[in-house]
Motif scaffolding. Structure first.
Motif, mmCIF file in Angstrom:
data_model
loop_
_atom_site.group_PDB
_atom_site.id
_atom_site.type_symbol
_atom_site.label_atom_id
_atom_site.label_comp_id
_atom_site.label_asym_id
_atom_site.label_seq_id
_atom_site.Cartn_x
_atom_site.Cartn_y
_atom_site.Cartn_z
ATOM 1 N N ALA A 85 0.803 -1.227 0.000
ATOM 2 C CA ALA A 85 0.000 0.000 0.000
ATOM 3 C C ALA A 85 0.834 1.275 0.000
ATOM 4 C CB ALA A 85 -0.930 -0.003 1.221
ATOM 5 N N GLY A 86 2.134 1.150 0.089
ATOM 6 C CA GLY A 86 2.983 2.341 0.134
ATOM 7 C C GLY A 86 2.938 3.061 1.464
ATOM 8 N N ALA A 87 2.621 2.334 2.531
ATOM 9 C CA ALA A 87 2.569 2.940 3.866
ATOM 10 C C ALA A 87 3.983 3.149 4.391
ATOM 11 C CB ALA A 87 1.768 2.053 4.821
ATOM 12 N N GLY A 88 4.136 4.139 5.264
ATOM 13 C CA GLY A 88 5.461 4.487 5.754
ATOM 14 C C GLY A 88 5.885 3.806 7.037
ATOM 15 N N PHE A 89 4.928 3.225 7.770
ATOM 16 C CA PHE A 89 5.285 2.623 9.047
ATOM 17 C C PHE A 89 4.263 1.561 9.434
ATOM 18 C CE2 PHE A 89 2.509 6.148 10.014
ATOM 19 C CZ PHE A 89 1.747 5.759 11.111
ATOM 20 N N ILE A 90 4.681 0.729 10.377
ATOM 21 C CA ILE A 90 3.774 -0.233 11.000
ATOM 22 C C ILE A 90 3.843 -0.026 12.505
ATOM 23 C CG2 ILE A 90 4.043 -1.906 9.137
ATOM 24 C CD1 ILE A 90 5.704 -3.624 11.167
ATOM 25 N N ARG A 91 2.831 -0.519 13.190
ATOM 26 C CA ARG A 91 2.843 -0.553 14.644
ATOM 27 C C ARG A 91 2.744 -2.007 15.056
ATOM 28 N NH1 ARG A 91 -0.623 -0.870 18.996
ATOM 29 N NH2 ARG A 91 0.318 -0.053 20.879
ATOM 30 N N VAL A 92 3.573 -2.368 16.003
ATOM 31 C CA VAL A 92 3.575 -3.721 16.543
ATOM 32 C C VAL A 92 3.471 -3.596 18.053
ATOM 33 C CG1 VAL A 92 4.841 -5.893 16.685
ATOM 34 C CG2 VAL A 92 5.042 -4.478 14.645
ATOM 35 N N ASN A 93 2.478 -4.253 18.621
ATOM 36 C CA ASN A 93 2.259 -4.143 20.063
ATOM 37 C C ASN A 93 3.458 -4.628 20.864
ATOM 38 O OD1 ASN A 93 -0.263 -3.306 19.301
ATOM 39 N ND2 ASN A 93 -1.324 -5.099 20.076
ATOM 40 N N GLN A 94 4.013 -5.749 20.482
ATOM 41 C CA GLN A 94 5.154 -6.300 21.210
ATOM 42 C C GLN A 94 6.200 -6.721 20.205
ATOM 43 O OE1 GLN A 94 5.123 -6.149 24.542
ATOM 44 N NE2 GLN A 94 7.191 -6.860 24.666
ATOM 45 N N TRP A 95 7.328 -6.050 20.187
ATOM 46 C CA TRP A 95 8.355 -6.248 19.183
ATOM 47 C C TRP A 95 9.367 -7.305 19.609
ATOM 48 C CZ3 TRP A 95 9.077 -5.675 14.290
ATOM 49 C CH2 TRP A 95 10.348 -5.511 13.727
ATOM 50 N N ALA A 96 9.791 -7.279 20.872
ATOM 51 C CA ALA A 96 10.914 -8.126 21.268
ATOM 52 C C ALA A 96 10.598 -9.154 22.346
ATOM 53 C CB ALA A 96 12.061 -7.240 21.750
ATOM 54 N N ASN A 97 9.662 -8.903 23.212
ATOM 55 C CA ASN A 97 9.408 -9.800 24.335
ATOM 56 C C ASN A 97 8.190 -10.672 24.082
ATOM 57 O OD1 ASN A 97 11.570 -8.725 25.855
ATOM 58 N ND2 ASN A 97 10.300 -6.968 26.388
ATOM 59 N N GLY A 118 -3.782 -15.480 24.055
ATOM 60 C CA GLY A 118 -2.907 -16.539 24.551
ATOM 61 C C GLY A 118 -1.488 -16.031 24.677
ATOM 62 N N PHE A 119 -0.529 -16.920 24.609
ATOM 63 C CA PHE A 119 0.881 -16.552 24.695
ATOM 64 C C PHE A 119 1.313 -15.976 23.348
ATOM 65 C CE2 PHE A 119 5.457 -17.599 24.511
ATOM 66 C CZ PHE A 119 5.873 -16.908 25.644
ATOM 67 N N VAL A 120 1.825 -14.756 23.354
ATOM 68 C CA VAL A 120 2.211 -14.075 22.119
ATOM 69 C C VAL A 120 3.672 -13.654 22.233
ATOM 70 C CG1 VAL A 120 1.731 -12.143 20.581
ATOM 71 C CG2 VAL A 120 -0.148 -13.236 21.810
ATOM 72 N N GLU A 121 4.448 -14.017 21.243
ATOM 73 C CA GLU A 121 5.863 -13.674 21.223
ATOM 74 C C GLU A 121 6.126 -12.512 20.274
ATOM 75 O OE1 GLU A 121 8.663 -17.138 21.166
ATOM 76 O OE2 GLU A 121 6.798 -18.178 20.657
ATOM 77 N N GLY A 122 7.082 -11.667 20.654
ATOM 78 C CA GLY A 122 7.526 -10.603 19.759
ATOM 79 C C GLY A 122 8.145 -11.207 18.513
ATOM 80 N N GLU A 123 7.976 -10.540 17.385
ATOM 81 C CA GLU A 123 8.431 -11.081 16.098
ATOM 82 C C GLU A 123 9.591 -10.296 15.497
ATOM 83 O OE1 GLU A 123 4.563 -11.078 13.914
ATOM 84 O OE2 GLU A 123 4.950 -13.224 13.834
ATOM 85 N N SER A 124 10.385 -9.632 16.317
ATOM 86 C CA SER A 124 11.407 -8.744 15.768
ATOM 87 C C SER A 124 12.361 -9.449 14.803
ATOM 88 C CB SER A 124 12.191 -8.067 16.890
ATOM 89 O OG SER A 124 12.814 -9.035 17.725
ATOM 90 N N GLY A 125 12.832 -10.626 15.152
ATOM 91 C CA GLY A 125 13.773 -11.333 14.279
ATOM 92 C C GLY A 125 13.157 -11.707 12.944
ATOM 93 N N ARG A 126 11.993 -12.344 12.988
ATOM 94 C CA ARG A 126 11.301 -12.729 11.751
ATOM 95 C C ARG A 126 10.911 -11.509 10.931
ATOM 96 N NH1 ARG A 126 6.268 -16.380 12.847
ATOM 97 N NH2 ARG A 126 5.811 -15.313 10.927
ATOM 98 N N ALA A 127 10.399 -10.497 11.616
ATOM 99 C CA ALA A 127 9.915 -9.309 10.907
ATOM 100 C C ALA A 127 11.055 -8.534 10.257
ATOM 101 C CB ALA A 127 9.136 -8.415 11.864
ATOM 102 N N ALA A 128 12.182 -8.406 10.947
ATOM 103 C CA ALA A 128 13.319 -7.682 10.367
ATOM 104 C C ALA A 128 13.830 -8.402 9.115
ATOM 105 C CB ALA A 128 14.427 -7.529 11.395
ATOM 106 N N ARG A 129 13.845 -9.721 9.163
ATOM 107 C CA ARG A 129 14.271 -10.490 7.992
ATOM 108 C C ARG A 129 13.255 -10.385 6.851
ATOM 109 N NH1 ARG A 129 16.543 -12.346 12.328
ATOM 110 N NH2 ARG A 129 18.591 -13.321 12.288
#
Length: 180
Positions: A122-134, A141-152
């Motif tokens: 969509a040509g958006a400039g940013f995303i928001r992620v509730n929990q990036w690393a922890n 339920g149990f939700v893990e941050g996706e920083s590693g997967r998302a950065a890749r």
């Protein structure tokens, strides 16, 4: 605000031209595939999103963030279907093209990978992620941050210019490490 993995540069200044901004949140109506979607014509969903975005911008907001707030109850990131990304990409692109202001994406709950796909399409400039690393426990339920997967994934899309705005501690969950 410096983007992870990069030196210098303030994301707010680069996106909005200033350091203090007001971002309106466009809460989309339930999308196809979600439990509360009632078969409403998607054009009506798109129009409502566009009208809400216009209202925020006319009211003085510097930009908007589009989220699938109507898709309650929210799914865990790996359970979000491709239809969510498809419909969100269409409405987000329409908002960006018609209104010409910065647009961001938030896919609930904590779905960084679909958010990056939508932002890229969509040509958006940013995303928001509730929990990036922890990790945290929330109603999904149990939700893990996706920083590693998302950065890749962002690098794979060649979309390193899409900024990530993330919470340090998500307000909608409990963190086992800090016992809050």
């Amino acid at each position: 605000m410096t983007q992870l993995g990069q030196s210098g540069g303030d994301a707010l200044v680069e996106l909005f031209g200033r350091t203090k901004v007001v971002i309106g949140v466009v809460h989309l109506a339930p999308l196809p595939g979600s439990p509360r979607f009632d078969g409403e014509a998607v054009e009506a969903v798109y129009q409502r999103g566009l009208d809400d975005a216009r209202s925020y911008l006319d009211g003085g907001c510097d930009g908007v963030i589009v989220e699938n707030h109507g898709d309650i109850p929210f799914a865990k990131p790996d359970d979000i279907g491709p239809e969510t990304a498809a419909y969100m990409a269409v409405v987000s692109d329409r908002i960006r093209r018609e209104l010409g202001k910065p647009v961001g994406i938030n896919v609930l709950a904590n779905a960084a990978i679909p958010a990056l796909a939508i932002a890229s399409a969509a040509g958006a400039g940013f995303i928001r992620v509730n929990q990036w690393a922890n990790a945290y426990v929330a109603n999904e339920g149990f939700v893990e941050g996706e920083s590693g997967r998302a950065a890749r994934y962002r690098a794979k899309l060649r979309a390193n210019g899409i900024r990530v705005f993330a919470d340090a501690h998500v307000k909608h969950g409990a963190h086992a490490i800090v016992a809050d």
